[in-house]
Motif scaffolding. Structure first.
Motif, PDB file in Angstrom:
ATOM      1  N   VAL A   1       0.495   6.445   8.539  1.00  0.00           N
ATOM      2  CA  VAL A   1       1.793   6.699   7.495  1.00  0.00           C
ATOM      3  C   VAL A   1       2.119   8.160   7.609  1.00  0.00           C
TER       4      VAL A   1
ATOM      5  N   LEU B   1      10.151   7.500   6.576  1.00  0.00           N
ATOM      6  CA  LEU B   1       8.778   7.247   6.605  1.00  0.00           C
ATOM      7  C   LEU B   1       8.429   6.501   7.838  1.00  0.00           C
TER       8      LEU B   1
ATOM      9  N   ILE C   1       6.892   4.993  -1.713  1.00  0.00           N
ATOM     10  CA  ILE C   1       7.989   5.334  -0.955  1.00  0.00           C
ATOM     11  C   ILE C   1       9.266   4.486  -1.401  1.00  0.00           C
TER      12      ILE C   1
ATOM     13  N   GLU D   1       0.663  -1.164   0.214  1.00  0.00           N
ATOM     14  CA  GLU D   1       0.104  -0.173  -0.226  1.00  0.00           C
ATOM     15  C   GLU D   1       0.896   1.291   0.113  1.00  0.00           C
ATOM     16  N   ASN D   2       2.068   1.389   0.062  1.00  0.00           N
ATOM     17  CA  ASN D   2       2.973   2.486  -0.010  1.00  0.00           C
ATOM     18  C   ASN D   2       4.212   2.244  -0.994  1.00  0.00           C
TER      19      ASN D   2
ATOM     20  N   ILE E   1       5.812   4.490  10.052  1.00  0.00           N
ATOM     21  CA  ILE E   1       4.666   3.689   9.894  1.00  0.00           C
ATOM     22  C   ILE E   1       4.188   3.177  11.675  1.00  0.00           C
TER      23      ILE E   1
ATOM     24  N   TYR F   1       4.697  11.063   6.995  1.00  0.00           N
ATOM     25  CA  TYR F   1       5.627  11.550   6.140  1.00  0.00           C
ATOM     26  C   TYR F   1       6.413  12.562   6.972  1.00  0.00           C
TER      27      TYR F   1
END
Length: 249
Positions: A180, A189, A119, A115-116, A191, A182
């Motif tokens: 998430v 990053l 990055i 889902e990321n 999480i 930023y």
């Protein structure tokens, strides 16, 4: 793999319907990612086995009222027991004015790498800040949210041309969320699990009308207030527009 079995019947008459069912879901994940705590390309693999039971009761009273009550219980081999109820109600005040109410609880597991993906094209270092719960995936608890909403729809006719106006309001409250972050550092990053409030309020108004024969007009406007706790501060969620509009001919 997925399998589902449903039994459906009536209680007394067709105004009262009942469903029972069982489901089974099997997912195998094979992932690898370079993290400071992992060796290069160490696999992050898991097997999710989720058997579940569900039931639904529906009531219909003529053309004016319909009600659906449902619930499901799942057992996740890595997370444990999950219970999620839901309710849907539709009522016709008049032939042209309809109200809908909905409420329900949902749970999901965040697949943080899939889902990321964006990055991975940057130079940021991805840090997963694990929870203290031993029943977790990636060290993170599953997301849990309650969603409630109301909708009013008014149908009308002007000079033989039909139209409708709909007004919706929905609110989602997160009991837990995978955040998430930023903003903690331009090089990282982060999480982690939510530590505070997170909610979403959504208001929408929509109008449809057949302007002339074979020409339909749709116009809609939505206001979204999405807030989440990032770090220790409740802020507007980044990259989520407050205002959205649509015109369709």
């Amino acid at each position: 793999s997925y399998s589902n079995l449903i039994y459906q019947s009536i209680i007394g008459n067709t105004d009262n319907k009942i469903k029972f069912g069982a489901s089974f879901n099997l997912d195998k994940y094979e992932e690898s990612y370079l993290l400071p705590t992992y060796d290069l390309n160490e696999p992050i693999n898991r097997l999710e086995v989720v058997p579940g039971l569900f039931s639904e009761y529906s009531l219909s009273k003529g053309q004016n009222l319909s009600l659906v009550l449902g619930a499901r219980v799942d057992y996740h081999n890595l997370i444990g027991l999950m219970f999620n109820p839901r309710l849907h109600l539709k009522y016709h005040f008049t032939e042209n004015l309809t109200m809908r109410l909905t409420s329900g609880r949902g749970q999901r597991i965040a697949n943080i790498y899939a889902e990321n993906m964006a990055i991975m094209a940057s130079s940021r270092q991805l840090n997963v800040i694990a929870s203290n719960n031993i029943k977790s995936i990636y060290g993170l608890n599953p997301e849990i949210a309650w969603n409630n909403g109301i909708s009013l729809i008014q149908d009308f006719k002007i000079k033989y041309h039909t139209g409708s106006v709909a007004v919706d309001f929905y609110r989602t409250d997160f009991q837990n969320q995978v955040v998430v972050d930023y903003d903690a550092s331009p090089q990282e990053l982060n999480i982690y699990n939510l530590n505070g409030k997170s909610y979403s309020n959504s208001f929408q108004i929509e109008a449809k009308y057949e302007l002339i024969n074979r020409l339909d007009v749709l116009a809609a406007f939505r206001y979204s207030d999405v807030q989440t706790t990032i770090g220790t501060e409740l802020v507007r969620k980044p990259l989520v527009n407050k205002y959205k509009g649509l015109v369709n001919l």
